[in-house]
Write a protein that holds these residues in place. Sequence first.
Motif, PDB file in Angstrom:
ATOM      1  N   LEU A  75       0.807  -1.225   0.000  1.00  0.00           N
ATOM      2  CA  LEU A  75       0.000   0.000   0.000  1.00  0.00           C
ATOM      3  C   LEU A  75       0.839   1.274   0.000  1.00  0.00           C
ATOM      4  O   LEU A  75       0.300   2.355  -0.208  1.00  0.00           O
ATOM      5  CB  LEU A  75      -0.912   0.015   1.237  1.00  0.00           C
ATOM      6  N   ILE A  76       2.139   1.146   0.259  1.00  0.00           N
ATOM      7  CA  ILE A  76       2.984   2.340   0.395  1.00  0.00           C
ATOM      8  C   ILE A  76       4.044   2.403  -0.695  1.00  0.00           C
ATOM      9  O   ILE A  76       4.385   1.402  -1.330  1.00  0.00           O
ATOM     10  CB  ILE A  76       3.687   2.386   1.771  1.00  0.00           C
ATOM     11  N   GLY A  77       4.561   3.600  -0.889  1.00  0.00           N
ATOM     12  CA  GLY A  77       5.751   3.813  -1.697  1.00  0.00           C
ATOM     13  C   GLY A  77       6.745   4.589  -0.845  1.00  0.00           C
ATOM     14  O   GLY A  77       6.441   5.709  -0.439  1.00  0.00           O
ATOM     15  N   PHE A  78       7.891   3.981  -0.539  1.00  0.00           N
ATOM     16  CA  PHE A  78       8.885   4.623   0.332  1.00  0.00           C
ATOM     17  C   PHE A  78      10.096   5.017  -0.495  1.00  0.00           C
ATOM     18  O   PHE A  78      10.725   4.183  -1.150  1.00  0.00           O
ATOM     19  CB  PHE A  78       9.298   3.674   1.453  1.00  0.00           C
ATOM     20  N   MET A  79      10.427   6.290  -0.462  1.00  0.00           N
ATOM     21  CA  MET A  79      11.592   6.805  -1.179  1.00  0.00           C
ATOM     22  C   MET A  79      12.575   7.390  -0.178  1.00  0.00           C
ATOM     23  O   MET A  79      12.341   8.451   0.390  1.00  0.00           O
ATOM     24  CB  MET A  79      11.151   7.880  -2.172  1.00  0.00           C
ATOM     25  N   PRO A  80      13.679   6.692   0.091  1.00  0.00           N
ATOM     26  CA  PRO A  80      14.668   7.209   1.046  1.00  0.00           C
ATOM     27  C   PRO A  80      15.437   8.377   0.461  1.00  0.00           C
ATOM     28  O   PRO A  80      15.375   8.647  -0.749  1.00  0.00           O
ATOM     29  CB  PRO A  80      15.583   6.004   1.279  1.00  0.00           C
ATOM     30  N   LEU A 141      13.299   9.664 -11.110  1.00  0.00           N
ATOM     31  CA  LEU A 141      13.237   8.243 -11.437  1.00  0.00           C
ATOM     32  C   LEU A 141      12.896   7.431 -10.193  1.00  0.00           C
ATOM     33  O   LEU A 141      12.098   6.486 -10.247  1.00  0.00           O
ATOM     34  CB  LEU A 141      14.576   7.779 -12.020  1.00  0.00           C
ATOM     35  N   GLY A 142      13.501   7.805  -9.057  1.00  0.00           N
ATOM     36  CA  GLY A 142      13.182   7.120  -7.807  1.00  0.00           C
ATOM     37  C   GLY A 142      11.717   7.280  -7.443  1.00  0.00           C
ATOM     38  O   GLY A 142      11.085   6.345  -6.933  1.00  0.00           O
ATOM     39  N   LEU A 143      11.163   8.452  -7.696  1.00  0.00           N
ATOM     40  CA  LEU A 143       9.748   8.680  -7.424  1.00  0.00           C
ATOM     41  C   LEU A 143       8.886   7.865  -8.375  1.00  0.00           C
ATOM     42  O   LEU A 143       7.852   7.307  -7.979  1.00  0.00           O
ATOM     43  CB  LEU A 143       9.435  10.168  -7.549  1.00  0.00           C
ATOM     44  N   ALA A 144       9.306   7.773  -9.631  1.00  0.00           N
ATOM     45  CA  ALA A 144       8.578   6.936 -10.592  1.00  0.00           C
ATOM     46  C   ALA A 144       8.553   5.481 -10.130  1.00  0.00           C
ATOM     47  O   ALA A 144       7.535   4.786 -10.245  1.00  0.00           O
ATOM     48  CB  ALA A 144       9.228   7.046 -11.969  1.00  0.00           C
ATOM     49  N   ARG A 145       9.681   5.023  -9.581  1.00  0.00           N
ATOM     50  CA  ARG A 145       9.757   3.628  -9.125  1.00  0.00           C
ATOM     51  C   ARG A 145       8.742   3.325  -8.027  1.00  0.00           C
ATOM     52  O   ARG A 145       8.100   2.272  -8.042  1.00  0.00           O
ATOM     53  CB  ARG A 145      11.180   3.336  -8.619  1.00  0.00           C
ATOM     54  N   LEU A 156       8.172  10.046   1.596  1.00  0.00           N
ATOM     55  CA  LEU A 156       9.282  10.609   0.828  1.00  0.00           C
ATOM     56  C   LEU A 156      10.248  11.321   1.767  1.00  0.00           C
ATOM     57  O   LEU A 156       9.927  12.360   2.332  1.00  0.00           O
ATOM     58  CB  LEU A 156       8.742  11.587  -0.222  1.00  0.00           C
ATOM     59  N   ASP A 157      11.428  10.741   1.922  1.00  0.00           N
ATOM     60  CA  ASP A 157      12.425  11.276   2.846  1.00  0.00           C
ATOM     61  C   ASP A 157      13.386  12.186   2.087  1.00  0.00           C
ATOM     62  O   ASP A 157      14.225  11.709   1.325  1.00  0.00           O
ATOM     63  CB  ASP A 157      13.175  10.113   3.512  1.00  0.00           C
TER      64      ASP A 157
END
Length: 320
Positions: A75-80, A141-145, A156-157
């Motif tokens: 359910l989540i998208g985590f972007m370090p 690109l990381g956000l797209a992933r 989003l960190d």
Amino acid sequence: MIKTEDLTKQYGKLFALKNLKLDLVEGDLFGFIGPNGSGKTTTMKILATLLQPTWGEAYICGRSIYTQPKEIRRLIGFMPDFFGVYDDMKVIEYLEFFAAAYRIKGEARRKVCNEVLDLVDLGYKREALVTSLSRGMTQRLGLARVLLHDPQVLLLDEPASGLDPRARIEIRELLKRLGGRGKTIMVSSHILPELADICNKVGIIERGELLVNAEVNDVMKKVRDQPVLLIELAENQNLETFHKRNEEAMKLLSNDSIVESVDTIKGEIIRVFIRKGHGIDEYALLLNHLIEAGFRIRSFREEEINLETAFMALTRGITA
């Protein structure tokens, strides 16, 4: 969508996070602000089920981080803040690899990869090597992933960390578009004025404790409980005469009962501090008084408080 109850992470006698309470609903864009080492990344890692808390509870879309971590990850998208990329891959290959990991197959996989590339404005780079991308493009690109599986919650960190001004603006506009799609977004950043522009709620954390958790406008009000006016005269005279007219205007204003004090900014803009308890209906009369006294006004406005000012006023720069 995101709810925490007394969420705590302790290392020996040190509290990285202490009794955090949050309640974010669908569509919230929550700005998470704090000095380095204040507990922002710890919070996000716990919510992403990558780190176990010492005690307390957290729910994502009603699922507990203790009993339903696999469901939460869907359910989540985590972007370090910093993440690795595969250097020998093209952009489209990189996304298709992760889409396959989410078990998106065949035509649906190609379609979703192209859709997220267009969403982050990287469609023209689909055949480029990942190593050829700039820092800003890599962040996008990381956000797209993390958008491949259409998550309901985004963590989003520091997505704007290390970006140039244009890239920060692009990330900000992208977050606005995602917020408009009804996603719940928690974003940490040190680019404070830009968070105020895109977020409807903000949390200020220091030494692992949440000091403020409110609507952005309410945070501004907490910092300043009295209006401050900025007045600029439009007198077409030499500098000496202009300063004399400024002094005359200041004397007139200081004699008004609703005015607490008056000073100037660089000797040009008059700053008027209104007494507590007086609103816009009353201090707007000051403009009439100036005009009736023969002063020409270039501008008359209330001084704004931005999120950066609020942050500095509400924290002491102490980390855990």
